[in-house]
Structure formats: structure tokens, C-alpha cells
Design an enzyme around this catalytic site. Structure first.
Site, PDB file in Angstrom:
ATOM      1  N   ASP A  82     -17.095  17.714  29.017  1.00  0.00           N
ATOM      2  CA  ASP A  82     -18.005  17.212  27.991  1.00  0.00           C
ATOM      3  C   ASP A  82     -17.925  15.686  27.934  1.00  0.00           C
ATOM      4  O   ASP A  82     -16.840  15.100  28.013  1.00  0.00           O
ATOM      5  CB  ASP A  82     -17.583  17.803  26.641  1.00  0.00           C
ATOM      6  CG  ASP A  82     -18.466  17.349  25.495  1.00  0.00           C
ATOM      7  OD1 ASP A  82     -19.613  17.827  25.420  1.00  0.00           O
ATOM      8  OD2 ASP A  82     -18.022  16.509  24.683  1.00  0.00           O
TER       9      ASP A  82
ATOM     10  N   GLU B 244     -20.513  16.268  32.515  1.00  0.00           N
ATOM     11  CA  GLU B 244     -21.726  16.047  31.717  1.00  0.00           C
ATOM     12  C   GLU B 244     -22.024  14.556  31.649  1.00  0.00           C
ATOM     13  O   GLU B 244     -21.364  13.806  30.928  1.00  0.00           O
ATOM     14  CB  GLU B 244     -21.575  16.608  30.303  1.00  0.00           C
ATOM     15  CG  GLU B 244     -22.919  16.623  29.574  1.00  0.00           C
ATOM     16  CD  GLU B 244     -22.882  16.082  28.161  1.00  0.00           C
ATOM     17  OE1 GLU B 244     -23.930  16.108  27.505  1.00  0.00           O
ATOM     18  OE2 GLU B 244     -21.828  15.610  27.706  1.00  0.00           O
TER      19      GLU B 244
END
Ligand code: AAO
Length: 459
Positions: free
Chosen positions: A189, A220
Site C-alpha cells: 500500500d 501501489e
């Protein structure tokens, strides 16, 4: 390196967003293994804050309190059981890991595993982290400067300093614990908000999988070709999310006769061996992190066309989204009872899901395209046909795909396949390929407007 998902050459991951560990274990056994899914991206597994205003939003899981494995999806024992049961049927687990930050400024209390925390004091005793492990407070108020993006506080989230070896060690220990349980890899993330040298150092401290090989990593990074942080900066670390594809596929599906150019790399898109590709994700489907120009389950026919095309296509490594209904409330957490306990995923007679779970991954034009992508891996797109809102192409001599916006199609086309009888994976119709490779391609189902045949699909 870091690009092998360790699932025996299979090609598609499904994100079972906010599902409980107990339901994921069942879904691996009863559905995903049978359809040929490589694995599941699961929601963050570690301890997180419990937000009361708004009431228990989905995004509370992106505010870690510690690395203890107790979350809204279940306990550590349930997590362990899920990982091993899925692995036993050939479906791997990829955990969404939040390494950039801990909880947001202004938050304090107790997390889902019972640890206390106080973000304003930078006190996270469940790890433990203290003030010296965080960057100085500054607002992430510009996306034009890499230092601001990486060292300031993304939406006020307390920003860890991954340059500190103690922080790297705590993060690597967390990832190693997950590997010990049998997970095959990680979605990192907010990787855009960490320095690649720090991510590299952390990854080097992560162990091999028990069966051998480096864990799978996908990062990400939202790169719309308008900032200093690019996907290419991350490709040595594994796969990288390709958000430009979300926009490209929407434009392609809405302007069907332009779909031929859906992946033109014209915007500096990531090379196919590192592009992590999806039609929508849990953020942009609800207007977080780049909403707007996205196709979601809200437009079910276009969505089927978009996902089916993505799985038939030869670009990147693919992830399928599986959602819950949220209406106008983009904060709404998963389907829950009055105590905010996440509901089970029940099944109706037609295999669709109940309790407000959408289960796009079970829609015929999506679920049955997984076998297609697995079968055609390594082949080129050929015999491209694009006319009257219909698209078709072959993948080498392994498979042939067609779709029609209207749900109707009747064309004689070159399939690239050896002569024989093939069964359409989506609607079940038999297709006869002649000795010259051509076949009459018929689609007659506006709800599932796709046809796909592969070598060996003749039974
Ligand atoms: C919540 C509250 C906040 C509160 C905070 C702290 O909503 O009000 O301040 O708690 O208490 C999720 C939610 C957040 C939530 C957070 C923590 O989405 O609302 O905050 O949990 O609970 C950026 C990041 C990207 C991130 C994305 C949402 O780069 O990493 O924002 N995604 C991940 C997760 C996500 C999660 C987090 C990270 C945090 O997937 O679920 O947040 O762990 C530009 C930038 C992008 C940027 C977007 C959005 O994008 O380039 O980097 O993403 O803006 O800010 C066009 C442009 C494109 C632009 C886009 C969106 O497409 O071309 O450049 O529009 O505007």
C-alpha cells in the site's frame, strides 16, 4: 525477482475486498480452485483503528495500530487456517500490507487486537514504535515534489521513516511472519510514498518462501504521467499497479471501435512484465484515489466487457475486483450486523451472492475467462477483428475470444485454432473450427456477451 506469484503458472488474482478469513477459505475450496484462480488479495490482516465517525468505514483498515494479526476479517488462527486451506487447493494468499504509515494524527484509543495507541504522541506500544521512528510532521500538500510525496503525511497518516534500520526490521519481521503462515506475496500500500531504496532494503530482509523462491510483490503507485514518481522507478521491486489502464479500458469500452488501441503505451505505461492490471480497484470504484473515469459493477454489461477483454488481452498480470454494494456512501464498511460484525457471503441458487456482496468474480463472463487467460499465456494477439461494436482476436493457436456490445454476433472469423469442436467457456455453445481455421462465431446473450474457446475445451 519478486515477479513470480508462485501459483503454478496461473494468471489471475481476485481481490475479495473486506471478506472474512472464514469465507475466503470456503471460496478457495468451493469456487476459486475450480475456476483456476492463482490467488486472493486479502484486506489488511494486521491490527487497525476502529473509527466511530463515520461509523466503522472500510478505510479504518488503512490505519495500522500494530502488526498483530487480528483485524475486522478475523483472528490470527482464522488467518492461518485460511492461508493453509487455500494453499492446499492451489490458491495463494497475497496480503495488502501498509508499511508507509501508522494511524492518522488525532487518533488514539485501542485497536482491533486490544493494543493501545496515541498517534499525536507517536506511541504505538503494540509494535513498539515511538516518535523517533517517524518523519517530521508536514502535510502532503503537493504531488509535484518527490520529497513531499514520500516524507510528508499522506492524508495526515503518521509517516514512518523506513530509512531507520529498526523500522525496516519491524516491517520485515511482519512480512516474515506472514510468509511463515504460507502467504505467497504482498500488495504494498502507498508504495508511491516510500523511497525505493528503503523498499529494496526491506525486501532484501524478507525470507524466501518455505517452498523456495522470492515472495511476489506488487506496489501501489498511482502514476498518471503527471508527477515525479513513476511506475518505472519501481519495476526492479516487482510488479507495479498501472492505473492508466483503468482509464484506457473505460475509454475503449465506451468507444468500442477504438478498443484496438486500448493499450498503446502512449502514456508511458509500464512494460507488460511489470504492469499490474485491473479495471477498477477498491479506491477508484468509490471515488477515492482517482475516481471518475472508471467502469465498475454499477454498469454491469460494460463491466463484463471490460474485465473479459482485460483477461483475454496479453497485457500485464491481472487482478479481478470483488465488491460489496455501497450506494452513495463511499465510507460504508462491508455488510455488517448491528455490532459491525462483517456478514457471511451466502449464495443464491444461481451462484450469485447475497447479503449485499456483489461477487463480480462469479459472473460468467469474468469467472470463466480465468481459464482462458491461463490457457493462452505466452501467446500473441492475432487475427484482430473490430467491427460494428464487436471485437474478436485469437491468442496464438491456443485460444480465440469474441465480445459484442449488443450481446449478439454472427460472423465467420479466422480463429487461429486447429480444426475441431470447441465449447464456449461462457455460454456453452459448441463452435466448429474448419480445416482453414475459420469458424462461425455466434453470441446470443446480452447479459453475458462474450465467447471464448481454448485448446482442450471440446468436452
Ligand atoms: C482517512 C480519511 C481522511 C483522514 C485519514 C487519516 O478519509 O480524511 O485524513 O483517514 O485519519 C484509505 C482511504 C482514505 C483514508 C485512509 C486511512 O482512501 O480516505 O483516509 O485509507 O484510513 C493517494 C495515494 C494512494 C492511496 C490513495 C487513496 O497515493 O496510495 O491516495 N491509496 C492507498 C489505499 C487507500 C488508503 C491508503 C493508500 C492509505 O489504496 O485505500 O486510503 O493507506 C492523485 C495522486 C495519487 C493519490 C490521489 C488521491 O491522483 O497522484 O497518488 O493517491 O491523488 O489523493 C486523477 C489524477 C491523479 C490523481 C487522481 C485522484 O486521476 O490524474 O493524479 O485524479 O485525485
Amino acid at each position: 525477482q519478486y515477479t513470480d506469484p508462485h501459483c503454478g503458472g496461473k494468471q489471475v488474482i481476485v481481490h475479495l475486498f473486506e471478506w472474512k478469513w472464514t469465507d475466503i477459505a470456503l471460496e478457495c475450496e468451493r469456487f476459486l480452485s475450480k475456476k483456476g484462480f492463482c490467488g486472493v488479495q486479502v484486506s489488511p490482516a494486521n491490527e487497525h483503528v476502529m473509527v466511530t465517525s463515520p461509523p466503522r468505514p472500510w478505510w479504518e483498515r488503512y490505519q495500522p495500530v500494530s502488526y498483530k494479526l487480528q483485524s475486522r476479517s478475523g483472528t490470527e488462527a482464522e488467518f492461518a487456517d485460511m492461508v493453509s486451506r487455500c494453499k492446499a487447493v492451489g490458491v495463494r494468499i497475497y496480503v495488502d500490507v501498509i508499511l508507509n504509515h501508522m494511524a492518522g494524527l488525532g487518533r488514539n484509543g485501542t485497536g482491533t487486537a486490544g493494543s493501545t495507541f496515541n498517534s499525536d504522541l507517536f506511541d504505538f506500544p503494540g509494535v513498539p514504535y515511538i516518535k523517533e521512528h517517524f518523519n517530521e510532521v508536514c502535510p502532503l500538500n503537493s504531488y509535484n515534489d518527490a520529497h513531499t510525496i514520500k516524507d510528508c503525511y499522506l492524508v495526515g497518516l503518521t509517516d514512518l521513516d523506513q530509512n531507520i534500520s529498526y523500522v525496516r526490521d519491524k516491517i520485515a519481521a511482519f512480512l516474515n511472519t506472514l510468509i511463515d503462515y504460507g502467504v505467497a506475496g504482498f500488495r504494498v500500500d502507498a508504495a508511491k510514498h516510500m523511497w525505493t531504496k528503503d523498499i529494496a532494503a526491506i525486501q532484501q530482509n524478507v525470507k524466501d518462501l518455505p517452498e523456495g523462491g522470492r515472495p511476489f510483490f506488487y506496489h501501489e503507485v498511482i502514476d498518471q504521467s503527471n508527477g515525479p514518481v513513476t511506475t518505472q522507478q519501481y519495476t526492479s521491486l516487482g510488479y507495479v499497479t498501472e492505473f492508466r489502464y483503468c482509464q484506457k479500458i473505460k475509454e475503449g469500452i465506451e468507444g468500442f471501435d477504438r478498443l484496438g488501441g486500448v493499450v498503446d503505451y502512449g502514456w508511458g505505461m509500464t512494460d507488460s512484465d511489470h504492469a499490474f492490471v485491473f479495471v477498477d480497484n477498491h479506491d477508484n470504484q468509490r471515488g477515492h484515489g482517482g475516481g471518475g473515469a472508471i467502469i465498475t459493477f454499477e454498469k454491469p454489461i460494460n463491466y463484463r466487457l471490460a474485465v473479459a477483454f482485460t483477461l483475454a488481452n496479453d497485457y500485464g498480470f491481472t487482478r479481478v475486483m470483488s465488491s460489496y454494494y455501497f450506494g452513495e456512501n463511499s465510507d460504508l464498511g462491508p455488510p455488517h450486523d448491528i455490532n459491525f460484525l462483517t456478514k457471511d457471503v451466502p449464495f443464491n441458487a444461481d451462484e450469485s451472492c447475497g447479503n449485499e456482496w456483489v461477487c463480480e468474480h462469479r459472473w460468467a463472463s469474468i469467472a470463466n475467462m480465468v481459464a482462458f487467460r491461463n490457457a493462452v499465456v505466452g501467446t500473441q494477439k492475432q487475427n484482430y477483428f473490430n467491427k460494428n461494436n464487436q471485437i474478436a482476436f485469437s491468442r496464438g493457436n491456443k485460444g480465440f475470444f469474441a465480445m459484442s456490445r449488443s450481446g449478439h454476433m454472427d460472423e465467420t472469423l479466422q480463429t487461429g485454432l486447429p480444426a475441431g469442436q470447441y465449447r464456449d467457456l461462457i455460454n456453452g455453445r459448441m463452435v466448429t473450427v474448419g480445416s482453414d481455421g475459420t469458424a462461425r462465431i455466434q453470441i446470443d446473450n446480452p447479459q453475458e456477451p462474450v465467447l471464448a474457446i481454448i485448446i482442450g475445451s471440446d468436452s
